[in-house]
Scaffold this active site. Structure first.
Site, PDB file in Angstrom:
ATOM      1  N   HIS A  69      44.304  23.117  94.018  1.00  0.00           N
ATOM      2  CA  HIS A  69      45.099  23.515  92.786  1.00  0.00           C
ATOM      3  C   HIS A  69      43.901  24.004  91.964  1.00  0.00           C
ATOM      4  O   HIS A  69      44.306  25.488  90.941  1.00  0.00           O
ATOM      5  CB  HIS A  69      46.301  23.053  91.984  1.00  0.00           C
ATOM      6  CG  HIS A  69      46.355  21.618  91.449  1.00  0.00           C
ATOM      7  ND1 HIS A  69      45.860  20.202  91.267  1.00  0.00           N
ATOM      8  CD2 HIS A  69      45.852  22.186  90.078  1.00  0.00           C
ATOM      9  CE1 HIS A  69      45.847  20.499  90.207  1.00  0.00           C
ATOM     10  NE2 HIS A  69      46.534  21.341  89.219  1.00  0.00           N
ATOM     11  N   ASP A 128      46.267  18.407  97.997  1.00  0.00           N
ATOM     12  CA  ASP A 128      45.316  18.811  96.813  1.00  0.00           C
ATOM     13  C   ASP A 128      44.043  18.159  96.756  1.00  0.00           C
ATOM     14  O   ASP A 128      43.998  17.380  95.761  1.00  0.00           O
ATOM     15  CB  ASP A 128      46.450  18.371  96.000  1.00  0.00           C
ATOM     16  CG  ASP A 128      45.457  19.355  94.377  1.00  0.00           C
ATOM     17  OD1 ASP A 128      45.347  20.328  95.176  1.00  0.00           O
ATOM     18  OD2 ASP A 128      46.481  19.229  93.769  1.00  0.00           O
ATOM     19  N   GLN A 160      47.196  18.612  81.038  1.00  0.00           N
ATOM     20  CA  GLN A 160      47.157  20.270  80.885  1.00  0.00           C
ATOM     21  C   GLN A 160      45.156  20.002  80.698  1.00  0.00           C
ATOM     22  O   GLN A 160      44.305  20.068  79.917  1.00  0.00           O
ATOM     23  CB  GLN A 160      46.459  21.074  80.016  1.00  0.00           C
ATOM     24  CG  GLN A 160      48.357  21.564  80.332  1.00  0.00           C
ATOM     25  CD  GLN A 160      48.511  21.902  78.944  1.00  0.00           C
ATOM     26  OE1 GLN A 160      48.544  20.534  77.971  1.00  0.00           O
ATOM     27  NE2 GLN A 160      48.696  22.672  78.426  1.00  0.00           N
ATOM     28  N   GLY A 161      44.007  20.198  82.047  1.00  0.00           N
ATOM     29  CA  GLY A 161      42.933  20.193  81.949  1.00  0.00           C
ATOM     30  C   GLY A 161      42.542  18.968  82.939  1.00  0.00           C
ATOM     31  O   GLY A 161      40.936  18.577  82.669  1.00  0.00           O
ATOM     32  N   ASP A 162      42.859  17.722  82.652  1.00  0.00           N
ATOM     33  CA  ASP A 162      42.781  16.823  83.545  1.00  0.00           C
ATOM     34  C   ASP A 162      42.536  17.010  85.244  1.00  0.00           C
ATOM     35  O   ASP A 162      42.295  15.850  85.969  1.00  0.00           O
ATOM     36  CB  ASP A 162      42.913  15.632  83.182  1.00  0.00           C
ATOM     37  CG  ASP A 162      42.795  14.871  81.711  1.00  0.00           C
ATOM     38  OD1 ASP A 162      41.590  15.654  81.514  1.00  0.00           O
ATOM     39  OD2 ASP A 162      43.573  14.533  81.355  1.00  0.00           O
ATOM     40  N   SER A 163      42.900  18.274  85.275  1.00  0.00           N
ATOM     41  CA  SER A 163      42.992  17.832  86.577  1.00  0.00           C
ATOM     42  C   SER A 163      41.446  17.789  87.776  1.00  0.00           C
ATOM     43  O   SER A 163      40.488  18.747  87.266  1.00  0.00           O
ATOM     44  CB  SER A 163      44.284  19.328  87.091  1.00  0.00           C
ATOM     45  OG  SER A 163      45.327  19.197  87.372  1.00  0.00           O
TER      46      SER A 163
END
Length: 267
Positions: A78, A123, A216-219
């Site tokens: 993603h 993913d 947010q941002g750790d994906s």
């Protein structure tokens, strides 16, 4: 389907504010848990997590990733949706993603062909770097699990990243980490049965009382259990909420796919 916030990249706002069917380059602030910052964790240094990289889009940290080979990075699919390869770079070997370290461009990448942006199933993605990284104290590869390796519920995993410090928190420049416990897929399925399917390609972790997790941002960052890349930060509801597991791509399910496609990328 209720709207999700993508894992470990901290959520921006409530569940109602983001619909995972609308994932695009404009949703880089992933109101999903695209875990961008670690919630409830502690600041650390890259020497403790030398496999960790920052994936930068238009000069801003977007996702995390893990070094597997000098020129191979493993991350979440993603993170690459509607992204032009020439707009991406990887920064390795630094505690502060904005300063120091080594930056290299991406030669090509492969997303799993079955990746579903509605459910976040499959993913996983591989990046092939333009230049090989030089291993040292601040740059080291992660070990992959064997095919279909299982991690027992209650096992402790560690996740790191530059994600938000909370659903409405700031995005730190310094690397953070926290520890979580593996949750059975059955318990995770029950928690999300009215929101989004938890499939055999996923695994879950949490601190039941909340307060620790990804945002947010750790994906794309790694969930490491016993020095093995067990999971990849994928999605979840909010950031580090009580009684809400975080959902990760189960890497052992994709070991054969990874081996095959890494070989193909090297040809």
């Amino acid at each position: 389907m209720q709207q999700l916030l993508v894992l470990i990249v901290a959520l921006i706002g409530s569940v109602q504010s983001v619909n995972i069917t609308k994932l695009s380059a404009t949703s880089r602030k992933f109101n999903f848990h695209l875990r961008a910052r670690i919630v409830g964790g502690r600041q650390t240094t890259i020497e403790d997590f030398p496999y960790q990289v920052s994936i930068v889009h238009d000069r801003s940290h977007t996702c995390g990733g893990s070094i597997y080979k000098p020129d191979i990075i493993i991350t979440a699919a993603h993170c690459l949706v509607d992204i032009e390869m020439h707009d991406l770079a990887v920064v390795a070997g630094t505690t502060d993603w904005e300063g120091g370290g080594v930056e290299t461009s991406i030669r090509k990448f492969v997303m799993h062909p079955k990746f579903d942006p509605k459910t976040f199933d499959y993913d996983i993605a591989i990046l092939k770097l333009t230049d090989k990284l030089q291993y040292g104290p601040r740059i080291q590869p992660i070990t992959l699990p064997v095919y279909r390796q299982e991690f027992k519920p209650g096992s402790v995993g560690v996740v790191s990243g530059w994600g938000a410090l909370g659903e409405d928190g700031d995005d730190p420049d310094e690397l953070h980490f926290t520890s979580l416990k593996i949750v059975s897929n059955n318990e995770c399925y029950k928690a999300y049965r009215d929101i989004n399917p938890v499939t055999k390609n996923m695994m879950c972790a949490w601190i039941r009382k909340g307060g620790h997790g990804t945002c947010q941002g750790d994906s794309g960052s790694a969930l490491v259990v016993g020095n093995v890349l067990a999971g990849i930060v994928s999605w979840g509801l909010g950031c580090a909420r009580p009684n809400v597991p975080e959902v990760y791509t189960k890497v052992s399910t994709f070991r054969r796919w990874l081996d095959l496609n890494i070989k193909s990328l090297n040809n």
